[in-house]
Design an enzyme around this catalytic site. Structure first.
Site: not given
Ligand code: COA
Length: 383
Positions: A79, A111, A233
């Site tokens: 992509e 993906c 994935h």
């Molecule tokens: N220590 C340990 N873990 C921590 C932490 C800390 N200090 N702070 C946060 N975390 C954990 C959270 O509990 C969460 O874990 P969980 O998912 O098991 O509950 C994880 O870190 C991510 O935290 P979150 O607040 O959800 O992160 P975010 O709002 O920044 O979003 C994504 C994370 C992945 C959604 C974001 O990076 C994103 O949009 N990525 C692109 C899309 C993607 O990758 N999608 C995947 C499917 S294709």
């Protein structure tokens, strides 16, 4: 007749960012990235390289002249293409000097496209068992500086040679699929970076996995004990773990422990590379093959997910002597010899782009298949 992966290799660029540095620069606790997302390093690509560079470098590690004479199709799943018309596959076909009477094309479904390419290769070889197909899954995952997706970036390519004498894995004809029209991640034309609802994408990913898992149980009459390992994935390595844990209410504690140990072996490379979009599942597969203790006849389950969304669950059988056909040493050397970037270097590399004004430019990247110049919007590659 067995059909499957005869050879497999990945390529990542020579630069990476440490996730602790990124966390500190963004005012985030580093444990969020290392533990919460399961990422330690993120591969970064200079503007003089692209998916063609990555794909050609990955394929070059595995192809002999004999293979190149037997390849009838070059399929690139991506992509991250830089052309809406001409496919990356045609250029890779040329750079690798593959025999000219071949079909070369590119396919897209977020993906998921690498999996479609692999399955199309399988179907073609079923009809033409004496020929071979080159499959490349290559992407550059970029969400933008300071964006929510920034820690889940990365890039790289996986190349797989598919034949009727697979030395590594035989693909079982047991795929189950699931499609759902949803906007969790999409990139309309005109957008440099994807539009993404990250939390929705997490939910749809897990939900899709559980759906195809149940369908697989129904259609193929298989359960977790039938698999030596499950691979996923890996947009970030915590993602697949979350999906795997979705099975735990239905399996024993011992079974969960066994699968989680295999999962850890399958994510060692991705922790150091980050997101390859469509190549991520296959980077995980290589990590499993190269870092786990599998034996001939073992069944490996693969879960492929592409936002938007399409999912597939399928399996493959480990071939006798598979370990003798891996390029583990090259992979380790590639990962170990990379240069670490500082935050300013990362931000500069991230923002630099190939000029699009149609003028002539020459660049100074001597690495294999890098873009040495551009003229009239035609990229000229080292070879
Ligand atoms: N220590 C340990 N873990 C921590 C932490 C800390 N200090 N702070 C946060 N975390 C954990 C959270 O509990 C969460 O874990 P969980 O998912 O098991 O509950 C994880 O870190 C991510 O935290 P979150 O607040 O959800 O992160 P975010 O709002 O920044 O979003 C994504 C994370 C992945 C959604 C974001 O990076 C994103 O949009 N990525 C692109 C899309 C993607 O990758 N999608 C995947 C499917 S294709």
């Amino acid at each position: 007749m067995k059909i499957g992966i005869d050879k497999i290799a990945f390529h990542v660029p020579n630069y990476y960012l440490d996730m602790t540095d990124l966390a500190l620069a963004r005012g985030v606790d580093p444990n969020k990235f290392h533990i919460g997302l399961g990422q330690d390093q993120m591969a970064m690509l200079p503007f003089t390289q692209d998916i063609i560079t990555l794909g050609a470098c990955a394929a070059e590690k595995i192809l002999t002249d004999e293979d190149k004479n037997k390849i009838d199709m070059v399929i690139v799943g991506t992509e991250s293409s830089n052309d809406f018309s001409k496919s990356a596959a045609v250029i890779i076909h040329h750079l690798l000097n593959i025999q000219p009477y071949a079909r070369s094309f590119e396919i897209k479904q977020a993906c998921y496209s690498g999996t479609v390419a692999l399955q199309q290769a399988r179907d073609y070889i079923a009809a033409h068992p004496d020929r071979k197909v080159l499959v490349i899954a290559a992407d550059i995952a970029k969400y933008g500086l300071n964006s929510g997706g920034e820690p889940t970036q990365g890039c790289g390519a996986v190349a797989m040679l598919v034949s009727s004498q697979p030395k590594i894995l035989a693909l079982n004809n047991d795929s189950v699929f699931y499609s759902e029209d949803v906007y969790d991640f999409w990139r309309p034309s005109g957008h440099d970076y994807p539009l993404v609802d990250g939390h929705l994408s997490n939910e749809i990913y897990i939900d899709s996995f559980l759906k195809v898992w149940e369908e697989n149980k129904k259609v193929n009459k298989k359960n977790s004990q039938d698999y030596a390992a499950l691979t996923f994935h890996l947009p970030y390595t915590k993602m697949g773990r979350k999906a795997l844990r979705g099975l735990y209410p239905t399996i024993s504690e011992e079974e969960a422990k066994r699968l989680e140990q295999k999962y850890d072996e399958a994510i060692t490379y991705s922790r150091r590379v980050g997101n390859l979009y469509t190549g991520s599942l296959y980077l995980g597969l290589i990590s499993l093959l190269e870092n786990s203790s599998l034996t001939a006849g073992d069944q490996v389950g693969l879960f492929s997910y592409g936002s938007g969304s399409v999912s597939e669950f399928f399996s493959a059988e480990v071939m006798p002597g598979f370990e003798n056909h891996l390029v583990k040493k090259e992979h380790s050397a590639l990962l170990d010899k990379r240069t670490q970037l500082s935050i300013p270097e990362y931000e500069e590399m991230f923002s630099k782009k190939i000029p699009t004004d149609g003028k002539q430019y020459l660049f100074d990247d001597k690495s294999h298949f890098a873009i040495r110049g551009i003229d009239h919007d035609i990229r000229i590659y080292n070879n």
